[in-house]
Design an enzyme around this catalytic site. Sequence first.
Site, short mmCIF file in Angstrom:
data_model
loop_
_atom_site.label_atom_id
_atom_site.label_comp_id
_atom_site.label_asym_id
_atom_site.label_seq_id
_atom_site.Cartn_x
_atom_site.Cartn_y
_atom_site.Cartn_z
CE LYS A 282 -0.43 6.64 13.99
NZ LYS A 282 -0.83 5.52 13.16
N GLY B 120 0.85 -1.20 0.00
CA GLY B 120 0.00 0.00 0.00
C GLY B 120 0.88 1.24 0.00
CB SER C 83 -7.17 4.84 8.09
OG SER C 83 -7.18 4.78 9.50
O1 PAF Z 1 -5.99 6.52 10.98
C1 PAF Z 1 -5.92 7.72 10.61
O2 PAF Z 1 -6.65 8.19 9.72
C2 PAF Z 1 -4.84 8.60 11.23
O3 PAF Z 1 -4.11 7.85 12.15
C3 PAF Z 1 -5.35 9.88 11.89
C4 PAF Z 1 -4.25 10.45 12.75
C5 PAF Z 1 -6.59 9.64 12.71
C6 PAF Z 1 -5.58 10.96 10.88
O4 PAF Z 1 -6.62 10.73 9.99
#
Ligand code: PAF
Length: 296
Positions: free
Chosen positions: A179, A12, A250
């Site tokens: 994160k 990807g 995402s």
């Molecule tokens: O998963 C995601 O999209 C990213 O980690 C984040 C930081 C939420 C930004 O869109």
Amino acid sequence: MAEAHWHVLGAGAIGCLFAAALARSGSGVTLVTRGHSGRRRLRIEDSGATTEVELPVCGLHDAGQIATLLVTTKAYDVVDAVAAVAPRLADDANVLLLVNGMGLAQELRSRHPRLQVYSGTTTQGAYRRDPTHICHAGHGDTLIGRPGQAEPPPWFGQWVRAVPRCRWESEIEAALWSKLAVNCVINPLTALHGCRNGELALRAELRAEVEALCREVTQVSYAAGYTQTAQTIGDSVARVIAGTADNRSSMLQDVSAGRPTEIDYITGYLLRIAEEHGIPAQRNRAIFEEVKAIAH
Ligand code: PAF
């Protein structure tokens, strides 16, 4: 000692970005795909300039030993993808997981005890214009580590050479958790409400949901010993929302495309830790069920 040759599983945007960076800085790199072996020319676009790099490609089940593997698949594909190449892995192969969420490194260690499993997290941003054309959209930090390992392994020098702002993190679990904590708030809410990240700060009812999730994440973080995340989660979430206001997360992209989501490895992992500490985390549980109901 010869330098590690990297096989990259998961071609990807992020996988291609790191594969190209490693190759350009002189490391040997092969992409591992579900297709046939051959060569693939990648175009990497960065701040208006486009560079090209051509890499060898092998199929999942081809012959040839793999000593060093970078895994950049979706979280839900990791276990099956590594199982597919397992017969080719050297006895003490290094596996670097650069995937969203948590829990997969432990799972790989218990399924394949001989493997040296490392984890990483990155705030590099990239997306694919097409399978060979990658847009490097944001420059960020890349942290790599392995629980209990203070010093990097020899192959880490290749990463420092290839990837700006890449460092060894002796507290990698804490970095992954911080994160994960942000993703637990932003990803499911944007997926459920079909909104860009920035809207979470603009609409009052969404701000209230953000606050409720942050309160629970704080509680779980304290209980699990991730004190820094517990103390900063509200600010971190606000900063990421502001910094990625135009992004479709995402998880929203996965839901929109009808793909499975990574919720099991994001909120699902948080809920497992909450349970271990007897914390109900009701809002996170509710949102987990809601995402499960709209996605695969
Ligand atoms: O998963 C995601 O999209 C990213 O980690 C984040 C930081 C939420 C930004 O869109």
